[in-house]
Scaffold this motif. Sequence first.
Motif, PDB file in Angstrom:
ATOM      1  N   LYS A  48     -13.491 -83.119  72.584  1.00  0.00           N
ATOM      2  CA  LYS A  48     -12.792 -83.328  73.868  1.00  0.00           C
ATOM      3  C   LYS A  48     -13.512 -82.639  75.029  1.00  0.00           C
ATOM      4  CE  LYS A  48      -9.110 -81.272  72.213  1.00  0.00           C
ATOM      5  NZ  LYS A  48      -9.643 -81.021  70.868  1.00  0.00           N
ATOM      6  N   THR A  49     -13.802 -81.341  74.857  1.00  0.00           N
ATOM      7  CA  THR A  49     -14.407 -80.604  75.970  1.00  0.00           C
ATOM      8  C   THR A  49     -15.802 -81.139  76.268  1.00  0.00           C
ATOM      9  OG1 THR A  49     -13.160 -78.674  75.230  1.00  0.00           O
ATOM     10  CG2 THR A  49     -14.861 -78.278  76.854  1.00  0.00           C
ATOM     11  N   THR A  50     -16.548 -81.489  75.237  1.00  0.00           N
ATOM     12  CA  THR A  50     -17.902 -82.026  75.455  1.00  0.00           C
ATOM     13  C   THR A  50     -17.823 -83.331  76.246  1.00  0.00           C
ATOM     14  OG1 THR A  50     -18.459 -81.099  73.294  1.00  0.00           O
ATOM     15  CG2 THR A  50     -20.098 -82.523  74.315  1.00  0.00           C
ATOM     16  N   ASP A  77     -13.393 -73.050  76.442  1.00  0.00           N
ATOM     17  CA  ASP A  77     -13.326 -74.389  77.038  1.00  0.00           C
ATOM     18  C   ASP A  77     -13.199 -74.324  78.558  1.00  0.00           C
ATOM     19  OD1 ASP A  77     -13.375 -75.138  74.460  1.00  0.00           O
ATOM     20  OD2 ASP A  77     -11.556 -76.350  74.512  1.00  0.00           O
ATOM     21  N   ARG A  80     -16.427 -73.683  80.177  1.00  0.00           N
ATOM     22  CA  ARG A  80     -17.314 -74.857  80.089  1.00  0.00           C
ATOM     23  C   ARG A  80     -16.952 -75.881  81.170  1.00  0.00           C
ATOM     24  NH1 ARG A  80     -16.693 -76.610  73.966  1.00  0.00           N
ATOM     25  NH2 ARG A  80     -17.993 -78.344  74.642  1.00  0.00           N
ATOM     26  N   ARG A 145     -13.250 -88.248  65.556  1.00  0.00           N
ATOM     27  CA  ARG A 145     -14.609 -87.958  65.119  1.00  0.00           C
ATOM     28  C   ARG A 145     -14.707 -88.309  63.640  1.00  0.00           C
ATOM     29  NH1 ARG A 145     -17.783 -82.276  66.304  1.00  0.00           N
ATOM     30  NH2 ARG A 145     -19.811 -83.035  65.639  1.00  0.00           N
ATOM     31  N   ASP A 172     -23.981 -90.046  66.863  1.00  0.00           N
ATOM     32  CA  ASP A 172     -25.267 -89.593  66.338  1.00  0.00           C
ATOM     33  C   ASP A 172     -25.150 -89.134  64.882  1.00  0.00           C
ATOM     34  OD1 ASP A 172     -23.643 -87.580  67.395  1.00  0.00           O
ATOM     35  OD2 ASP A 172     -25.304 -86.169  67.444  1.00  0.00           O
ATOM     36  N   ALA A 201     -20.895 -87.757  72.598  1.00  0.00           N
ATOM     37  CA  ALA A 201     -20.573 -86.888  73.737  1.00  0.00           C
ATOM     38  C   ALA A 201     -21.788 -86.108  74.200  1.00  0.00           C
ATOM     39  CB  ALA A 201     -19.439 -85.942  73.354  1.00  0.00           C
TER      40      ALA A 201
HETATM   41  N1  LIG Z   1     -23.557 -84.041  66.949  1.00  0.00           N
HETATM   42  C1  LIG Z   1     -22.582 -84.078  67.828  1.00  0.00           C
HETATM   43  N2  LIG Z   1     -21.856 -82.973  68.028  1.00  0.00           N
HETATM   44  C2  LIG Z   1     -20.885 -83.041  68.949  1.00  0.00           C
HETATM   45  C3  LIG Z   1     -20.593 -84.221  69.655  1.00  0.00           C
HETATM   46  N3  LIG Z   1     -19.546 -83.975  70.477  1.00  0.00           N
HETATM   47  C4  LIG Z   1     -19.220 -82.687  70.308  1.00  0.00           C
HETATM   48  N4  LIG Z   1     -20.005 -82.104  69.381  1.00  0.00           N
HETATM   49  C5  LIG Z   1     -19.974 -80.718  68.913  1.00  0.00           C
HETATM   50  O1  LIG Z   1     -18.748 -80.512  68.216  1.00  0.00           O
HETATM   51  C6  LIG Z   1     -18.263 -79.200  68.471  1.00  0.00           C
HETATM   52  C7  LIG Z   1     -16.848 -79.292  69.045  1.00  0.00           C
HETATM   53  O2  LIG Z   1     -16.936 -79.897  70.321  1.00  0.00           O
HETATM   54  P1  LIG Z   1     -15.865 -79.587  71.467  1.00  0.00           P
HETATM   55  O3  LIG Z   1     -16.210 -80.451  72.618  1.00  0.00           O
HETATM   56  O4  LIG Z   1     -15.744 -78.133  71.714  1.00  0.00           O
HETATM   57  O5  LIG Z   1     -14.567 -80.113  70.741  1.00  0.00           O
HETATM   58  P2  LIG Z   1     -13.042 -79.953  71.200  1.00  0.00           P
HETATM   59  O6  LIG Z   1     -12.320 -81.149  70.707  1.00  0.00           O
HETATM   60  O7  LIG Z   1     -12.978 -79.668  72.652  1.00  0.00           O
HETATM   61  O8  LIG Z   1     -12.626 -78.667  70.377  1.00  0.00           O
HETATM   62  P3  LIG Z   1     -11.278 -77.802  70.512  1.00  0.00           P
HETATM   63  O9  LIG Z   1     -10.939 -77.693  71.973  1.00  0.00           O
HETATM   64  O10 LIG Z   1     -11.630 -76.490  69.901  1.00  0.00           O
HETATM   65  O11 LIG Z   1     -10.232 -78.544  69.740  1.00  0.00           O
HETATM   66  C8  LIG Z   1     -19.241 -78.537  69.433  1.00  0.00           C
HETATM   67  O12 LIG Z   1     -20.137 -77.749  68.696  1.00  0.00           O
HETATM   68  C9  LIG Z   1     -19.962 -79.713  70.068  1.00  0.00           C
HETATM   69  O13 LIG Z   1     -21.266 -79.390  70.495  1.00  0.00           O
HETATM   70  C10 LIG Z   1     -21.390 -85.381  69.406  1.00  0.00           C
HETATM   71  O14 LIG Z   1     -21.220 -86.458  69.979  1.00  0.00           O
HETATM   72  N5  LIG Z   1     -22.355 -85.247  68.468  1.00  0.00           N
END
Ligand SMILES: Nc1nc2c(ncn2[C@@H]2O[C@H](COP(=O)(O)OP(=O)(O)OP(=O)(O)O)[C@@H](O)[C@H]2O)c(=O)[nH]1
Length: 236
Positions: A48-50, A77, A80, A145, A172, A201
């Motif tokens: 989500k955050t990415t 987050d 970021r 994911r 990826d 992302a």
């Molecule tokens: N390989 C890959 N890794 C990804 C991708 N998107 C996110 N990540 C990785 O997955 C991990 C979690 O990503 P976040 O964006 O923090 O996920 P989130 O859903 O915000 O996580 P929470 O807020 O903790 O629930 C990080 O290490 C990112 O770098 C992607 O498209 N490909």
Amino acid sequence: MQAANAQAANTAMKTEYDAGQETALNHALFGKLGLTAISVCSAPRAGKTTILEHTLPLLRNEFRIAVLESDLQPRLDAERIRKAGVPVWQIVTGIDRRPDARMVAEALRQFPIGGVEVLVIERVIDPDEPAVSDWGEDLRVVVCRPSPGGHAAAGMPKLPEGVDAVIINSMDCRPGEHYEDRLAAVIRSAKPELAVFRACACTEDELAPWIGWLRQKIRGFRRAEAGAASMARGAA
Ligand SMILES: Nc1nc2c(ncn2[C@@H]2O[C@H](COP(=O)(O)OP(=O)(O)OP(=O)(O)O)[C@@H](O)[C@H]2O)c(=O)[nH]1
Ligand SMILES: [Mg+2]
């Protein structure tokens, strides 16, 4: 025993009623503040955050956007999102309480929300729950994911109700040939009304269709709001 059951039923009904009431109150509050509210939800760590880090910089010149992070405990987050150039606030609920609709209203009273047009709420959801609870938002987006090694139906076997769009992230990390195509087809056939995007992302290119869709949606909400405001002025 019967009395205990009745009491439990009353409590359940009250909880349901209160949740509905809070949803309506939030919706009214968003309207009063002139906010378009969009939730980006997923199980933990789906990206989500990415996705927001890459999406918001491409929209923030057109709309005044802020982000509300909701989580059990403080995370990086918020930092970021701030680095992506967007104001951000954080609700921290504590480990024994999950974020809910009421906390959003409380946060909006607490934070300097004036002038913000679009509020993006990052929400962690339980993938086992049948529906994403309604916090009064205009739009709810779920990020999923797919797990490596999974098959087409396994990425999001129980797609929750109450969702407007799905982003299948991490293309990826392809667990198999045409995996995302098959997963997108499974979702589309189960819920044809949903917008489905595939994304990585980590790169902005893959996110373009999602960002374009979101931009059009926000423009639509803004137009509808401006129309309603001008009708209200005409009626006054
Ligand atoms: N390989 C890959 N890794 C990804 C991708 N998107 C996110 N990540 C990785 O997955 C991990 C979690 O990503 P976040 O964006 O923090 O996920 P989130 O859903 O915000 O996580 P929470 O807020 O903790 O629930 C990080 O290490 C990112 O770098 C992607 O498209 N490909
Ligand atoms: Mg996050």
